[in-house]
Design an enzyme around this catalytic site. Structure first.
Site, mmCIF file in Angstrom:
data_model
loop_
_atom_site.group_PDB
_atom_site.id
_atom_site.type_symbol
_atom_site.label_atom_id
_atom_site.label_comp_id
_atom_site.label_asym_id
_atom_site.label_seq_id
_atom_site.Cartn_x
_atom_site.Cartn_y
_atom_site.Cartn_z
ATOM 1 N N ARG A 143 -40.851 9.109 56.463
ATOM 2 C CA ARG A 143 -39.567 9.742 56.781
ATOM 3 C C ARG A 143 -39.572 10.386 58.160
ATOM 4 N NH1 ARG A 143 -35.240 8.471 57.192
ATOM 5 N NH2 ARG A 143 -35.585 7.461 55.188
ATOM 6 N N LYS A 176 -26.967 19.076 76.042
ATOM 7 C CA LYS A 176 -26.408 19.147 74.688
ATOM 8 C C LYS A 176 -27.257 18.297 73.743
ATOM 9 C CE LYS A 176 -21.777 19.958 76.547
ATOM 10 N NZ LYS A 176 -20.413 19.420 76.715
ATOM 11 N N LYS A 208 -22.273 26.457 87.746
ATOM 12 C CA LYS A 208 -21.118 26.071 86.935
ATOM 13 C C LYS A 208 -19.992 27.088 87.087
ATOM 14 C CE LYS A 208 -21.655 23.504 83.478
ATOM 15 N NZ LYS A 208 -21.819 22.974 82.106
ATOM 16 N N GLU A 241 -20.448 22.708 90.411
ATOM 17 C CA GLU A 241 -19.314 22.159 89.677
ATOM 18 C C GLU A 241 -18.021 22.490 90.415
ATOM 19 O OE1 GLU A 241 -17.098 23.628 85.731
ATOM 20 O OE2 GLU A 241 -19.124 22.865 85.343
ATOM 21 N N ASP A 268 -15.572 17.863 87.898
ATOM 22 C CA ASP A 268 -15.372 18.130 86.475
ATOM 23 C C ASP A 268 -13.912 17.966 86.065
ATOM 24 O OD1 ASP A 268 -16.392 18.989 83.913
ATOM 25 O OD2 ASP A 268 -15.326 20.872 84.246
#
Length: 352
Positions: A143, A176, A208, A241, A268
């Site tokens: 597994r 992410k 950012k 960004e 962006d």
């Protein structure tokens, strides 16, 4: 940003050994020819990530404080079997090298052989590898091996599809990723033909929107970064960004007047969805033309399989997509001892 593999010499040696195990499997399994050349996609570099520790943790959470009670109750300890890897879907296989590491951690005497290598295409119904040895240890590892391989193969499959669509732009993932599986997820992206964005917060400066707001604007944030890197004698990629053409122009104005470490401009949400389901990329294309090759460019936002091709035609260099790792669908793979019965079930359920 794209460092060489440097987790540990012992793991590196094992990975090379694994890459040599590309063999021609028995006629009972397949009649395809297999290359003997080692073609290994190495994991990205990380200064503190313990890949072997992640494998041990995955095994430990399965075994708990008792071990596999079902195996101990049903399988004689010395019984040996052969189990076959079976693809239940079409896709790109990934995690073969990692699977070998898991088997080796459970039982170094297990013999693993592969028809395919990481990055190869598999079709549903294909037996693409096998493992021979003590049945108890194979089932204990099963597994954990499949969990890694299914997730990695799903990421690699989506990455390959998006990379082909986005050409000539390169596809990147983001941060992410599944907590604790950052390196594994990013490894799968490389296997699928994508490229890695920054590994974490430590290996690249990415200014950012929140950084810009807190620092007092685009120019102020860039000036602060350049000063910080200079004072600390650091050299690394710097990306900022931008959300509007005005911000792009402000970045370019700063760079024209100041020596800067800036290397890439993120564009962006300049891909604008339309009511008919299409996207308008004119703003993105204009931004790319404004930059005119002075810096690397990266498009982010509204990136899907359907939009990747159109975005890739704007001249942007990179396209980043969090979906590669945060919304991945695992590729269906199994490990079966009774392969004939397994294939009957697969056919009955229309999965092959």
């Amino acid at each position: 940003m794209f460092g060489i593999f440097s987790i540990s010499p012992s793991i590196s040696a094992h990975l090379f050994t694994a890459s040599r195990r590309m063999i021609t499997m028995s006629a009972r399994t397949t009649n395809l020819q297999v290359s003997l050349e080692p073609m290994l996609v190495k994991p990205p570099s990380h200064p503190t990530y313990d890949l072997k520790g992640v494998i041990k943790l995955a095994l430990a959470e399965d075994a708990g404080d008792r071990g596999d009670v079902t195996c101990m109750a049903t399988i004689p300890i010395d019984m040996e079997v052969e189990a076959h890897f079976l693809a239940k879907e079409d896709g790109i296989i990934a995690g073969i090298t990692l699977a070998e590491m898991v088997f080796n951690e459970v039982d170094p005497l297990l013999k693993v052989e592969w028809l395919k290598k990481d990055g190869d295409y598999v079709h549903k119904g294909l037996q693409f590898g096998k493992v021979h040895g003590r049945a108890h240890n194979i089932v204990v590892a099963e597994r954990v091996v499949l969990n890694f391989m299914q997730r990695m193969s799903g990421i690699a499959t989506l990455t390959k599809t998006m990379s082909d669509a986005a050409h000539p732009a390169y596809i990147l993932e983001t941060r992410k990723t599944a907590p604790g599986l950052r390196l594994v997820d990013k490894w799968a992206v490389l296997i699928g033909g994508g490229r890695n964005h920054r590994m974490g917060l430590f290996d690249m400066v990415l200014i950012k929107d929140n950084h810009i707001s807190i620092a007092g604007g685009v120019t102020a944030s860039l000036r602060s970064v350049d000063l910080y890197l200079q004072q600390n004698n650091l050299q690394m990629g710097v990306e900022i960004e931008t959300r509007t053409l005005e911000e792009v122009n402000e970045v370019l104005k700063y760079a024209s007047q100041t020596k800067t470490s800036l290397s890439r401009i993120m564009l962006d949400n300049m891909v604008v969805p339309q009511p008919n389901g299409d996207v308008d990329v004119s703003m993105l294309k204009e931004a790319v033309e404004l930059i005119n090759g002075r810096f690397e460019t990266e498009a982010s936002g509204n990136v899907t399989l359907e939009t990747a091709h159109k975005i890739g035609q704007t001249g942007v260099m990179y396209i980043s997509s969090g979906a590669l790792t945060h919304s991945v669908k695992a590729l269906d793979i199994s490990l079966k001892i009774d392969t004939e019965l397994a294939l009957q079930v697969v056919r009955r359920t229309r999965r092959a």
